[in-house]
Write a protein that holds these residues in place. Structure first.
Motif, PDB file in Angstrom:
ATOM      1  N   MET A 131       0.861  -1.069   0.013  1.00  0.00           N
ATOM      2  CA  MET A 131      -0.044  -0.079  -0.024  1.00  0.00           C
ATOM      3  C   MET A 131       0.765   1.301  -0.048  1.00  0.00           C
ATOM      4  N   THR A 132       0.562   2.192  -0.966  1.00  0.00           N
ATOM      5  CA  THR A 132       1.149   3.402  -0.936  1.00  0.00           C
ATOM      6  C   THR A 132       1.310   4.191   0.287  1.00  0.00           C
ATOM      7  N   THR A 133       2.415   4.646   0.786  1.00  0.00           N
ATOM      8  CA  THR A 133       2.598   5.488   2.163  1.00  0.00           C
ATOM      9  C   THR A 133       2.320   6.934   1.651  1.00  0.00           C
ATOM     10  N   ARG A 134       1.595   7.482   2.526  1.00  0.00           N
ATOM     11  CA  ARG A 134       1.623   8.953   2.214  1.00  0.00           C
ATOM     12  C   ARG A 134       1.834   9.887   3.164  1.00  0.00           C
ATOM     13  N   PRO A 135       2.404  10.920   3.099  1.00  0.00           N
ATOM     14  CA  PRO A 135       2.611  11.763   4.497  1.00  0.00           C
ATOM     15  C   PRO A 135       1.254  12.361   4.839  1.00  0.00           C
ATOM     16  N   ARG A 136       0.979  12.417   6.287  1.00  0.00           N
ATOM     17  CA  ARG A 136       0.039  12.954   6.831  1.00  0.00           C
ATOM     18  C   ARG A 136       0.304  14.245   7.813  1.00  0.00           C
ATOM     19  N   THR A 137      -0.498  15.207   7.569  1.00  0.00           N
ATOM     20  CA  THR A 137      -0.455  16.249   8.556  1.00  0.00           C
ATOM     21  C   THR A 137      -0.921  15.966   9.835  1.00  0.00           C
ATOM     22  N   PRO A 138      -0.723  16.723  10.946  1.00  0.00           N
ATOM     23  CA  PRO A 138      -1.405  16.309  12.447  1.00  0.00           C
ATOM     24  C   PRO A 138      -2.757  16.183  12.371  1.00  0.00           C
ATOM     25  N   VAL A 139      -3.308  15.250  13.120  1.00  0.00           N
ATOM     26  CA  VAL A 139      -4.875  15.003  12.693  1.00  0.00           C
ATOM     27  C   VAL A 139      -5.496  15.846  13.833  1.00  0.00           C
ATOM     28  N   VAL A 140      -6.408  16.459  13.687  1.00  0.00           N
ATOM     29  CA  VAL A 140      -7.099  17.129  14.287  1.00  0.00           C
ATOM     30  C   VAL A 140      -8.455  16.282  14.948  1.00  0.00           C
ATOM     31  N   ARG A 141      -8.653  16.288  16.247  1.00  0.00           N
ATOM     32  CA  ARG A 141      -9.675  15.352  16.823  1.00  0.00           C
ATOM     33  C   ARG A 141     -10.489  16.481  17.421  1.00  0.00           C
ATOM     34  N   ARG A 142     -11.941  16.098  17.403  1.00  0.00           N
ATOM     35  CA  ARG A 142     -12.902  17.036  18.057  1.00  0.00           C
ATOM     36  C   ARG A 142     -14.159  15.976  18.362  1.00  0.00           C
ATOM     37  N   THR A 143     -14.840  16.210  19.299  1.00  0.00           N
ATOM     38  CA  THR A 143     -15.974  15.312  19.524  1.00  0.00           C
ATOM     39  C   THR A 143     -17.075  16.347  19.893  1.00  0.00           C
ATOM     40  N   VAL A 144     -18.361  16.025  19.367  1.00  0.00           N
ATOM     41  CA  VAL A 144     -19.470  17.192  19.364  1.00  0.00           C
ATOM     42  C   VAL A 144     -20.691  16.259  19.619  1.00  0.00           C
TER      43      VAL A 144
ATOM     44  N   ALA B 203     -39.636  13.878  28.155  1.00  0.00           N
ATOM     45  CA  ALA B 203     -39.192  12.411  27.577  1.00  0.00           C
ATOM     46  C   ALA B 203     -37.773  12.593  27.541  1.00  0.00           C
ATOM     47  N   PRO B 204     -37.196  11.482  27.910  1.00  0.00           N
ATOM     48  CA  PRO B 204     -35.676  11.252  27.901  1.00  0.00           C
ATOM     49  C   PRO B 204     -35.315  11.339  26.433  1.00  0.00           C
ATOM     50  N   LYS B 205     -34.095  11.909  26.199  1.00  0.00           N
ATOM     51  CA  LYS B 205     -33.607  12.112  24.733  1.00  0.00           C
ATOM     52  C   LYS B 205     -32.156  11.780  24.756  1.00  0.00           C
ATOM     53  N   VAL B 206     -31.795  10.818  23.794  1.00  0.00           N
ATOM     54  CA  VAL B 206     -30.374  10.234  23.681  1.00  0.00           C
ATOM     55  C   VAL B 206     -29.776  11.338  22.583  1.00  0.00           C
ATOM     56  N   LEU B 207     -28.471  11.763  23.051  1.00  0.00           N
ATOM     57  CA  LEU B 207     -27.697  12.500  22.020  1.00  0.00           C
ATOM     58  C   LEU B 207     -26.869  11.536  21.238  1.00  0.00           C
ATOM     59  N   ASP B 208     -26.713  11.948  20.072  1.00  0.00           N
ATOM     60  CA  ASP B 208     -25.939  11.331  18.997  1.00  0.00           C
ATOM     61  C   ASP B 208     -24.513  11.782  19.085  1.00  0.00           C
ATOM     62  N   ILE B 209     -23.407  11.311  19.855  1.00  0.00           N
ATOM     63  CA  ILE B 209     -22.198  11.691  19.935  1.00  0.00           C
ATOM     64  C   ILE B 209     -21.360  11.432  18.741  1.00  0.00           C
ATOM     65  N   ARG B 210     -20.784  12.719  18.163  1.00  0.00           N
ATOM     66  CA  ARG B 210     -19.995  12.443  16.912  1.00  0.00           C
ATOM     67  C   ARG B 210     -18.556  12.653  17.305  1.00  0.00           C
ATOM     68  N   SER B 211     -17.662  11.732  16.963  1.00  0.00           N
ATOM     69  CA  SER B 211     -16.240  11.934  16.830  1.00  0.00           C
ATOM     70  C   SER B 211     -15.530  12.246  15.409  1.00  0.00           C
ATOM     71  N   ILE B 212     -14.832  13.457  15.309  1.00  0.00           N
ATOM     72  CA  ILE B 212     -14.546  13.799  14.094  1.00  0.00           C
ATOM     73  C   ILE B 212     -12.965  14.118  13.940  1.00  0.00           C
ATOM     74  N   ILE B 213     -12.475  13.273  13.000  1.00  0.00           N
ATOM     75  CA  ILE B 213     -11.101  13.335  12.702  1.00  0.00           C
ATOM     76  C   ILE B 213     -10.649  14.120  11.210  1.00  0.00           C
ATOM     77  N   GLU B 214      -9.758  15.246  11.338  1.00  0.00           N
ATOM     78  CA  GLU B 214      -9.560  15.546   9.899  1.00  0.00           C
ATOM     79  C   GLU B 214      -8.097  15.329   9.755  1.00  0.00           C
ATOM     80  N   GLU B 215      -7.648  15.129   8.612  1.00  0.00           N
ATOM     81  CA  GLU B 215      -6.166  14.852   8.238  1.00  0.00           C
ATOM     82  C   GLU B 215      -6.004  15.623   6.797  1.00  0.00           C
ATOM     83  N   GLN B 216      -4.538  15.679   6.440  1.00  0.00           N
ATOM     84  CA  GLN B 216      -4.396  16.543   5.280  1.00  0.00           C
ATOM     85  C   GLN B 216      -5.033  18.148   5.166  1.00  0.00           C
ATOM     86  N   GLY B 217      -4.920  18.731   6.512  1.00  0.00           N
ATOM     87  CA  GLY B 217      -5.608  20.120   6.266  1.00  0.00           C
ATOM     88  C   GLY B 217      -6.991  20.079   5.949  1.00  0.00           C
ATOM     89  N   GLY B 218      -7.807  18.923   6.377  1.00  0.00           N
ATOM     90  CA  GLY B 218      -8.922  19.108   6.144  1.00  0.00           C
ATOM     91  C   GLY B 218      -9.681  18.166   4.880  1.00  0.00           C
TER      92      GLY B 218
END
Length: 214
Positions: A1-14, A74-89
């Motif tokens: 598999m081709t190896t490609r450089p990656r910029t720092p990963v941006v992680r955020r959870t909303v 009424a109880p409400k369940v939140l949809d937790i989202r984890s987002i990871i961005e690479e290569q400047g988005g």
């Protein structure tokens, strides 16, 4: 598999309320390559969330300090989202309670105004295929989008052709049978401002999504 450089990963959870985003020329295909046209929904569909049952709350607990006659909402369940961005988005992975979605800007997959995969695209698509296999998904959405430059019809054809190109490569990489939902949406449903090149670049994209855990 081709190896490609990656910029720092941006992680955020909303956290966002669980819901479904519900035309475009559309195809439904199996991993074997069969494709059928269908009219499609009124908006790009996500996979419906399947949250766990909410925890029961004792309405009579003293700590709640409710007034006489008051009741809990009424109880409400939140949809937790984890987002990871690479290569400047340029690459984005989003995991929620219900699905995993990969978003790739068109420039990392194709040449300008082209639906032919470039040399770097194969490794990126292979990574997505491995995640599909890992999660045992049997249904996958592959959606293409463009910016608002040029005619709407040209954008619809280009976005559909790009989604189909990603679909074909996914089929080659996947070890299991998968049903694909393939659509081209032209300039509909932008995620950024089309009045700037930076925004148009984000709107030129292919999204691959599938339910978590199959």
């Amino acid at each position: 598999m081709t190896t490609r450089p990656r910029t720092p990963v941006v992680r955020r959870t909303v956290a966002a309320s669980a819901g479904v985003l519900l035309t475009a020329v559309a195809l439904t295909a199996t991993a074997g390559g069969t494709a059928l046209a269908d009219p499609g929904p009124s908006a790009p569909p996500d996979f419906a969330p399947s949250p766990s049952p909410p925890m029961e709350v004792d309405q009579n607990a003293p700590g709640l300090m409710m007034k006489d006659g008051a009741t809990l909402k009424a109880p409400k369940v939140l949809d937790i989202r984890s987002i990871i961005e690479e290569q400047g988005g340029a690459e984005r992975r989003e995991d929620s309670n219900s699905q995993t979605k990969f978003t790739l800007q068109a420039e990392v997959l194709f040449g300008r105004n082209s639906a032919r995969l470039n040399g770097e695209a194969y490794a990126r698509i292979k990574d997505i295929a491995e995640e599909i296999d890992k999660q045992g998904a049997t249904a996958v959405n592959v959606f293409g989008f463009t910016d608002n430059l040029g005619s709407y019809e040209h954008g619809r054809k280009l976005s559909k052709d790009r989604a189909a190109a990603v679909h074909r490569q996914l089929v080659r990489e996947l070890a299991s049978n998968v049903t694909f939902n393939i659509r081209g949406y032209s300039e509909d449903y932008p995620i950024a401002d089309n009045s700037t090149e930076e925004g148009r670049k984000k709107n030129r994209r292919v999204e691959v999504s599938f339910p978590r855990g199959g």
